[in-house]
Design an enzyme around this catalytic site. Structure first.
Site, PDB file in Angstrom:
ATOM      1  CB  ALA A   1      -0.887  -0.016   1.239  1.00  0.00           C
TER       2      ALA A   1
ATOM      3  N   GLY B   1       0.580  -5.261   0.891  1.00  0.00           N
ATOM      4  CA  GLY B   1      -0.590  -5.382   0.004  1.00  0.00           C
ATOM      5  C   GLY B   1      -0.230  -5.978  -1.335  1.00  0.00           C
TER       6      GLY B   1
ATOM      7  CD  GLU C   1      -2.348  -7.891   2.738  1.00  0.00           C
ATOM      8  OE1 GLU C   1      -2.180  -6.719   2.336  1.00  0.00           O
ATOM      9  OE2 GLU C   1      -2.817  -8.146   3.855  1.00  0.00           O
TER      10      GLU C   1
ATOM     11  CD  GLU D   1       1.596  -5.776   5.570  1.00  0.00           C
ATOM     12  OE1 GLU D   1       2.524  -6.560   5.846  1.00  0.00           O
ATOM     13  OE2 GLU D   1       0.875  -5.905   4.562  1.00  0.00           O
TER      14      GLU D   1
HETATM   15  N1  T1G Z   1       4.537   3.610  -0.313  1.00  0.00           N
HETATM   16  C1  T1G Z   1       4.965   4.796  -0.784  1.00  0.00           C
HETATM   17  N2  T1G Z   1       6.230   5.048  -1.186  1.00  0.00           N
HETATM   18  C2  T1G Z   1       7.102   4.042  -1.092  1.00  0.00           C
HETATM   19  C3  T1G Z   1       6.757   2.760  -0.602  1.00  0.00           C
HETATM   20  C4  T1G Z   1       5.410   2.567  -0.202  1.00  0.00           C
HETATM   21  N3  T1G Z   1       4.975   1.385   0.238  1.00  0.00           N
HETATM   22  N4  T1G Z   1       7.869   1.991  -0.636  1.00  0.00           N
HETATM   23  C5  T1G Z   1       8.850   2.743  -1.123  1.00  0.00           C
HETATM   24  N5  T1G Z   1       8.411   3.973  -1.394  1.00  0.00           N
HETATM   25  C6  T1G Z   1       9.180   5.073  -1.961  1.00  0.00           C
HETATM   26  C7  T1G Z   1      10.305   5.516  -1.034  1.00  0.00           C
HETATM   27  O1  T1G Z   1       9.830   6.442  -0.090  1.00  0.00           O
HETATM   28  C8  T1G Z   1      11.282   6.125  -2.037  1.00  0.00           C
HETATM   29  O2  T1G Z   1      10.768   7.396  -2.369  1.00  0.00           O
HETATM   30  C9  T1G Z   1      11.127   5.237  -3.260  1.00  0.00           C
HETATM   31  O3  T1G Z   1       9.833   4.604  -3.140  1.00  0.00           O
HETATM   32  C10 T1G Z   1      12.198   4.174  -3.345  1.00  0.00           C
HETATM   33  O4  T1G Z   1      12.178   3.484  -2.096  1.00  0.00           O
HETATM   34  C11 T1G Z   1      -2.725  -3.121   3.243  1.00  0.00           C
HETATM   35  C12 T1G Z   1      -1.106  -1.753   4.780  1.00  0.00           C
HETATM   36  C13 T1G Z   1      10.025  -1.679  -2.005  1.00  0.00           C
HETATM   37  C14 T1G Z   1      11.987  -2.833  -0.984  1.00  0.00           C
HETATM   38  O5  T1G Z   1       6.491  -1.717   3.753  1.00  0.00           O
HETATM   39  O6  T1G Z   1      10.579  -1.894   1.577  1.00  0.00           O
HETATM   40  O7  T1G Z   1       0.887  -2.808   2.226  1.00  0.00           O
HETATM   41  O8  T1G Z   1      12.706   8.797  -1.555  1.00  0.00           O
HETATM   42  O9  T1G Z   1      14.610   3.840  -1.570  1.00  0.00           O
HETATM   43  O10 T1G Z   1      15.760   0.539  -1.820  1.00  0.00           O
HETATM   44  O11 T1G Z   1      -1.553  -4.891   4.189  1.00  0.00           O
HETATM   45  O12 T1G Z   1      11.024   0.728  -0.674  1.00  0.00           O
HETATM   46  O13 T1G Z   1      12.568   8.057  -3.953  1.00  0.00           O
HETATM   47  O14 T1G Z   1      10.919   9.750  -3.049  1.00  0.00           O
HETATM   48  O15 T1G Z   1      13.240   2.072  -0.336  1.00  0.00           O
HETATM   49  O16 T1G Z   1      14.683  -0.089  -4.084  1.00  0.00           O
HETATM   50  C15 T1G Z   1       3.975  -2.499   2.969  1.00  0.00           C
HETATM   51  C16 T1G Z   1       8.189  -0.501   1.866  1.00  0.00           C
HETATM   52  C17 T1G Z   1       3.175  -1.257   3.048  1.00  0.00           C
HETATM   53  C18 T1G Z   1       7.403  -1.753   1.567  1.00  0.00           C
HETATM   54  C19 T1G Z   1      12.303  -0.875  -2.492  1.00  0.00           C
HETATM   55  N6  T1G Z   1       5.111  -2.302   2.080  1.00  0.00           N
HETATM   56  N7  T1G Z   1       9.189  -0.242   0.841  1.00  0.00           N
HETATM   57  O17 T1G Z   1      13.529  -0.546  -1.900  1.00  0.00           O
HETATM   58  O18 T1G Z   1      13.837   1.807  -2.808  1.00  0.00           O
HETATM   59  S1  T1G Z   1       1.861  -1.459   4.161  1.00  0.00           S
HETATM   60  C20 T1G Z   1       6.294  -1.908   2.571  1.00  0.00           C
HETATM   61  C21 T1G Z   1      10.345  -0.967   0.828  1.00  0.00           C
HETATM   62  C22 T1G Z   1       0.744  -2.445   3.364  1.00  0.00           C
HETATM   63  C23 T1G Z   1      -1.363  -3.735   3.407  1.00  0.00           C
HETATM   64  C24 T1G Z   1      -0.424  -2.885   4.163  1.00  0.00           C
HETATM   65  C25 T1G Z   1      11.341  -0.570  -0.215  1.00  0.00           C
HETATM   66  C26 T1G Z   1      11.387  -1.503  -1.438  1.00  0.00           C
HETATM   67  P1  T1G Z   1      11.812   8.589  -2.764  1.00  0.00           P
HETATM   68  P2  T1G Z   1      13.534   2.827  -1.597  1.00  0.00           P
HETATM   69  P3  T1G Z   1      14.553   0.412  -2.686  1.00  0.00           P
END
Ligand code: T1G
Length: 644
Positions: free
Chosen positions: A62, A101, A104, A124
């Site tokens: 998400a 997500g 999921e 999460e």
């Molecule tokens: N939402 C918005 N922006 C995100 C994002 C996200 N989930 N993940 C990364 N970004 C942005 C980040 O801020 C950066 O922005 C750019 O993408 C590159 O990120 C309903 C509720 C995917 C492994 O926790 O683990 O789903 O600084 O430098 O090293 O159950 O990003 O360039 O402007 O980290 O290649 C669950 C979090 C959400 C994944 C990539 N998902 N992200 O790593 O790039 S909760 C996460 C990561 C959810 C559901 C629930 C990593 C990555 P900017 P980066 P990277």
């Protein structure tokens, strides 16, 4: 750039999502996928659907930026259910990471195929929430409850091969992912179709399983993993629909929590710190060959970290015996990785083949970057840089790892001072993520950019710090300890202060930590300042060190320790030693103790901001979280006190 495109490959529809940078699931993505599931289901020519992503990764979860806003339909659980309910089976084609997500949605698909380098996970809880779109309800149906508990409560992703073994994905493919996924879908149409995940059985587990899982999940120190476990258990004891409702309620409850807000704050701060806006477009200098001066704990740690990142290392020490000791120290770091199964013997040999030792500075003549990590004494450091100034290329970046000395004083007289910078690593340098980057007024912008580029290459958390005693982290540590000693002088028990900070989320309180690290380090710093003519008031720690109480290494510091044990025991000797300095006894609630000490850290942080020693409050939070054990689910002292 179109968000969602559909290409037909015969009877297979290939849906490609393109939502840079990480295919986060925004409101538009949810709506687009929901509508597509409807449309493709109604198309008689389409017999299966492949969902694939453009760019570096499958759906990464998400969009965390939407967390602060009210949820908007279609909600993600509804999108997942709609994909699962499709007549035409969907196949998730995963590269990069299918997270939260994103995974999921992949579980709503009938099949999941992935390239070998892909990872799947439900992180999460690292954001202070729990999966909110069936992660705690479908995962156990797909992979069994044990694997689901590990995946959900740890938040750690699994590589494709392990995920396949756990039953989370159906096939690991090599070659072109799209082509392989289409072929997989076509073949699946001619085989028995598995049940949709939500229809698969899930049996309750015995009480002792949950007790053990709860004990493990509580180690995280914050509530999200425990709430995720409750949701998993609920799913094994109730029907799918009830379990989905329970999960959603928990997710929405946590989404608005302080813990989730703090973890999101750290999440975004960690992504901003390595790429300072002020350095945008400034090309760092190369750092393929790195010299490290000093093969002690710090020097060896720095050499090991740089070698692990693929740099060629030349370790310089003062004599042959020290060189071989230094190389052995670096070797021990890779031995550790081999022991932990993270490196093969061949890998270790390859690492060490890139680390040379010498006593001859002249061999640094072609080094791109040299990092000094010698004894913390100005004369010793100045002598090193005088030599480096003579032998190194004029454009070689020269860095000091000093933690307390003034980098300007160290660089005095150095030719081309614009190529000099402070790089304050934290011990052990190959493990601790924090790297304080300390430019002098002469440091050139591209040299500062080189510091940050090195931080990124070492997978560290680089934070820029201005020049003052202790830069950011050690200056706040000094204030934190002084505040803790002030409470002791007001009669608050040492053990209560430590207990309060452990309750707050630190692994250790300020006094236990000093006993572990040794009281004499800070004592020598204070004595050095006094010898240099500074007015440094006597601290309680001074009294203990002068009485020979340097911590665990001398069998006692702030606490006593039974022979060979490490359990801190309140000390009558300490009470005796400090009796003159302590007025009475004072019972303070632990929450108040923590508030007082975190408040002092934030106050010092504000002074650091006012003096432009730190660029932003979130940088101070990152220093504390990554260098001093501040609990991330509290966000750091600035966030915790509303200053960031
Ligand atoms: N939402 C918005 N922006 C995100 C994002 C996200 N989930 N993940 C990364 N970004 C942005 C980040 O801020 C950066 O922005 C750019 O993408 C590159 O990120 C309903 C509720 C995917 C492994 O926790 O683990 O789903 O600084 O430098 O090293 O159950 O990003 O360039 O402007 O980290 O290649 C669950 C979090 C959400 C994944 C990539 N998902 N992200 O790593 O790039 S909760 C996460 C990561 C959810 C559901 C629930 C990593 C990555 P900017 P980066 P990277």
């Amino acid at each position: 750039m179109t968000l969602l495109t559909v290409r037909r490959d015969g009877e297979i529809a290939v849906v490609t999502l393109d939502n840079p940078p990480v295919n986060a699931i925004s409101e538009a993505v949810r709506k687009g996928l929901y509508d597509l599931a409807e449309r493709l289901d109604a198309d008689p020519e389409v017999r299966a659907v492949v969902l694939i992503c453009a760019g570096r990764t499958f759906l990464a979860g998400a969009d965390v930026r939407e967390f602060g806003k009210p949820p908007v339909e279609p909600h993600l659980p509804d999108v997942v259910d709609r994909i699962e309910a499709a007549e035409t089976p969907w196949v998730a084609a995963i590269h990069g990471a299918a997270l939260g997500g994103g995974f999921e949605i992949a579980m709503g698909c009938r099949f999941r195929v992935a390239v070998d380098s892909a990872r799947v996970g439900l992180p999460e809880v690292t954001l202070g929430v729990i999966p909110g779109a069936s992660g705690t309800v479908r995962t156990p149906r797909l992979a069994g409850i044990e694997a689901a508990v590990d995946l959900v409560t740890s938040g750690k992703p699994l590589p494709a091969a392990k995920a396949q073994k756990a039953g989370l994905i159906d096939a690991v493919v090599s070659g072109d992912l799209e082509r392989e996924a289409v072929a997989f879908a076509r073949a699946a149409l001619d085989a028995d179709m598995p049940l949709p995940v939500s229809k698969r059985p899930l049996a309750p587990m015995p009480e002792d399983f949950w007790q053990a899982a709860r004990k493990a999940a509580s180690k995280a120190g914050h509530q999200a993993p425990l709430r995720a476990l409750d949701s998993l258990r609920f799913a094994t004891e109730h029907g799918f629909a009830d379990a989905m409702a329970h999960e959603r309620e928990t997710f929405l409850d946590l989404r608005g929590s302080d813990e989730a807000a703090a973890l999101r704050h750290v999440f975004f701060a960690e992504r901003a710190a390595p790429k300072p806006a002020a350095l945008k477009g400034i090309e760092p200098r190369p750092f393929k060959t790195v010299g490290v001066i000093g093969g002690g704990t710090m020097g060896a740690g720095i050499a090991g970290a740089c070698r692990e990142a693929g740099m060629e290392i030349l370790l310089i020490e003062r004599d042959a015996e020290a060189v071989s000791r230094g190389l052995a120290n670096v070797g021990k770091i890779f031995d550790g990785a081999v022991k932990r199964g993270r490196l093969t013997e061949e890998g270790r040999a390859e690492r060490m083949a890139g680390v040379r030792g010498s006593t001859d500075y002249a061999e640094l003549s072609q080094a791109d970057l040299v990092i000094e990590a010698v004894f913390e004494e100005i004369g010793v450091k100045r002598a090193v840089f005088a030599e480096l100034g003579r032998v190194c290329r004029a454009d070689a970046v020269l860095a000091t790892n000093t933690s307390y000395l003034d980098p300007c004083a160290i660089a005095e007289g150095l030719p081309n001072p614009s190529r000099f910078i402070g790089l304050h690593f934290f011990s052990p340098a190959h493990i601790m993520k924090l790297l304080e980057i300390v430019p002098t007024p002469d440091t050139a912008p591209d040299v500062l950019a080189t510091g940050f580029a090195l931080g990124r290459a070492l997978n560290k958390m680089p934070v820029q710090a201005g020049i003052c005693e202790g830069f950011i982290g050690n200056r706040i540590l000094k204030r934190y300890r002084a505040e803790a000693e002030a409470l002791v002088m007001q009669g608050v028990a040492i053990s209560e202060i430590d207990a309060a900070m452990r309750d707050y989320g630190f692994r250790m309180g300020p006094f236990e930590a000093q006993d572990l690290g040794g009281l004499d380090i800070a004592f020598l710093q204070r004595e050095g300042a006094r010898a240099a003519g500074q007015e440094v008031p006597e601290t309680l720690g001074d009294i203990l060190v002068r009485a020979g109480r340097k911590g665990q290494k001398t069998g006692g510091g702030w606490y006593d320790y039974a022979e060979g044990a490490r359990t801190p025991l309140p000390s009558a000797a300490v009470t005796e030693l400090l009796v003159e300095r302590i007025s009475g006894t004072r019972d303070l609630p632990r929450a108040e103790i923590a508030e007082r000490l975190v408040g002092a850290m934030a106050e010092e942080g504000q002074a650091i901001l006012d003096e432009r020693i730190a660029q932003a409050p979130q940088d101070i939070d990152l220093v504390e979280v990554h260098g001093y054990g501040f609990p991330r689910w509290k966000g750091g002292p600035m966030f915790a006190t509303g200053a960031s």
